[in-house]
Design a protein around this motif. Structure first.
Motif: not given
Length: 441
Positions: A50-54, A108-111, A116-117, A369-372
């Motif tokens: 989810i960090y990366g999806i943003a 909801l966390l993903l949304l 933010q992204g 970056g998101g995939t790092a």
């Protein structure tokens, strides 16, 4: 004017880095709260995903809000993105957990992360563009580096807040005070909005607008300027790997793989981030004096030579070795981050500056970056503890070739809104070789 401009520009970027570091350093507790507890490893990977999806939606945010900056003005874009950031960050702090809401909780966390992204897609480069257009030409790098240093200021604030919460009561942090940093981030973003509403539009955009020279198709025009577009994409991709490996993955690596306590990781990170803030400001001074390219090359060389040793040292298991490892990783983050941003906003023509820099910056971050953090975790699991450092070394070595042979020096570039900047690096001889020449737009 300097304090007003820099304060408003830095405020949003402080919140941006604050939010992302809070999420990265809270990955393990977010995994426990928003995902089923049967397999902790799956929960951590899901949280990092989810960090990366943003990051994936950041190019979309760059296209939308970068275009706003080139069509409606830098100030409008800066105010809009920080407002979205305020709402989405605070929302994470009040989300129900998986235990009370089931599968809807991670959705909801993903949304929230997607929102933010989107907002962050034009935050940093819009702020840098605005500051560049207000700064004295001989002090551009210093002003822009001050904005870039906000990355590490916001990150340090996040680290120290997390440290304080955990030291005050680790049980309370596990239970509910982990929410506090997200609520604080929302309030900080609203303060940033207030500061930005008091700004005037940049001189460069005002001049373009008065002459009717703003573009109606900034995305298309940015892509058509493809040589500059690809060059900036390469530089920003390196920056994404270096910075997000340090901010996004290293905390999880030190806790899960190296076996350090969260408190040790937070203390070491705080020390490294404070150091990096000062180094970022120094980088601006050096870039104004000696040129952007020599400082950038130095940063990439440090990334090539220091990444594997950093991960070797990181496994030492003590506070001292952890600080040394983080210092080796923050050096290239500061040197590359500051000079890459300065070069980008100086290299791109004013009428597409917000869009072109935002797109290249965020495409690089979306892919690399998101995939790092996720790539770092997968490489560690598959190839061992030194794999993330090796990955950094390979990416930096490839980028070094691009920087040395393709990147022009931009220190003396003009920001005359009557003119278009076109890139002909390598086609000029004499003392101006490598500068960005000017052609009538």
């Amino acid at each position: 004017m300097q304090k007003k401009v820099l304060g408003a520009a830095m405020a949003g970027h402080i919140v941006e880095s604050f939010d992302f570091v809070i999420y990265g350093y809270s990955a393990t507790i977010l995994a426990r709260n928003f995902f089923p507890g049967a397999d902790p490893a799956v929960g951590i990977l899901s949280t990092l995903a989810i960090y990366g999806i943003a990051f994936v939606v950041r190019p979309l945010g760059a296209a939308v809000f970068g275009s706003m900056g080139d069509r409606a003005g830098r100030r409008a874009a800066l105010c809009t993105v920080v407002l979205i950031m305020a709402v989405s960050t605070a929302a994470i702090g009040i989300l129900p957990t998986y235990g009370s809401l089931g599968i809807a909780a991670p959705v909801l966390l993903l949304l929230c992360r997607l929102a933010q992204g989107m907002s962050i897609g034009a935050e940093y480069t819009s702020a840098a563009s605005y500051v560049m257009e207000q700064a004295p030409p001989q002090r551009r790098a210093r002003w822009i580096s001050a904005v870039g240093s906000a990355t590490f200021i916001g990150s340090a604030l996040a680290v120290f807040l997390l440290l304080g919460l955990q030291l005050s009561s680790s049980a309370a942090y596990e239970s509910w005070t982990w929410r506090v940093p997200f609520l604080v981030g929302g309030v900080m973003a609203l303060i940033g909005l207030y500061l930005r509403l008091r700004l005037e539009e940049s001189r460069t955009f005002t001049a373009l607008a008065e002459r009717g020279e703003t573009t109606t198709t900034p995305v298309r025009d940015s892509v058509r300027n493809w040589r500059v577009f690809l060059l900036l994409l390469a530089v920003f991709s390196l920056l994404a790997v270096v910075v997000q490996n340090f901010l996004g993955y290293l905390p999880t690596y030190l806790t899960v793989t190296a076996g350090l306590t969260p408190v040790t990781v937070l203390v070491a990170s705080g020390i490294a981030l404070v150091l990096c803030t000062g180094l970022s400001l120094l980088t601006g001074v050096l870039a104004d004096r000696f040129g952007r390219k020599p400082v950038l090359v130095a940063g990439v060389v440090v990334a090539v030579l220091g990444s594997v040793p950093a991960y070797v040292i990181a496994t030492g298991g003590s506070l001292v070795t952890t600080v040394l490892a983080e210092v080796l990783l923050v050096l290239p983050a500061a040197l590359v981050g500051m000079t890459a941003t300065v070069i980008a906003v100086e290299l791109v023509p004013p009428r597409i500056r917000a869009t072109s820099t935002a797109l290249t910056y965020n495409l690089g971050y979306a892919v690399f970056g998101g995939t790092a953090p996720l790539v770092g975790a997968l490489l560690t699991a598959q190839f061992g503890r030194l794999a993330p450092g090796t990955y950094l070394t390979v990416v930096a070595a490839l980028a070094l070739i691009v920087v040395i042979f393709a990147l022009p020096e931009t220190r003396h570039s003009s920001d005359d809104p009557h003119k278009e900047e076109t890139w002909h690096a390598g086609h000029r001889e004499g003392p101006d070789r490598g500068r960005v020449p000017q052609a009538r737009g």
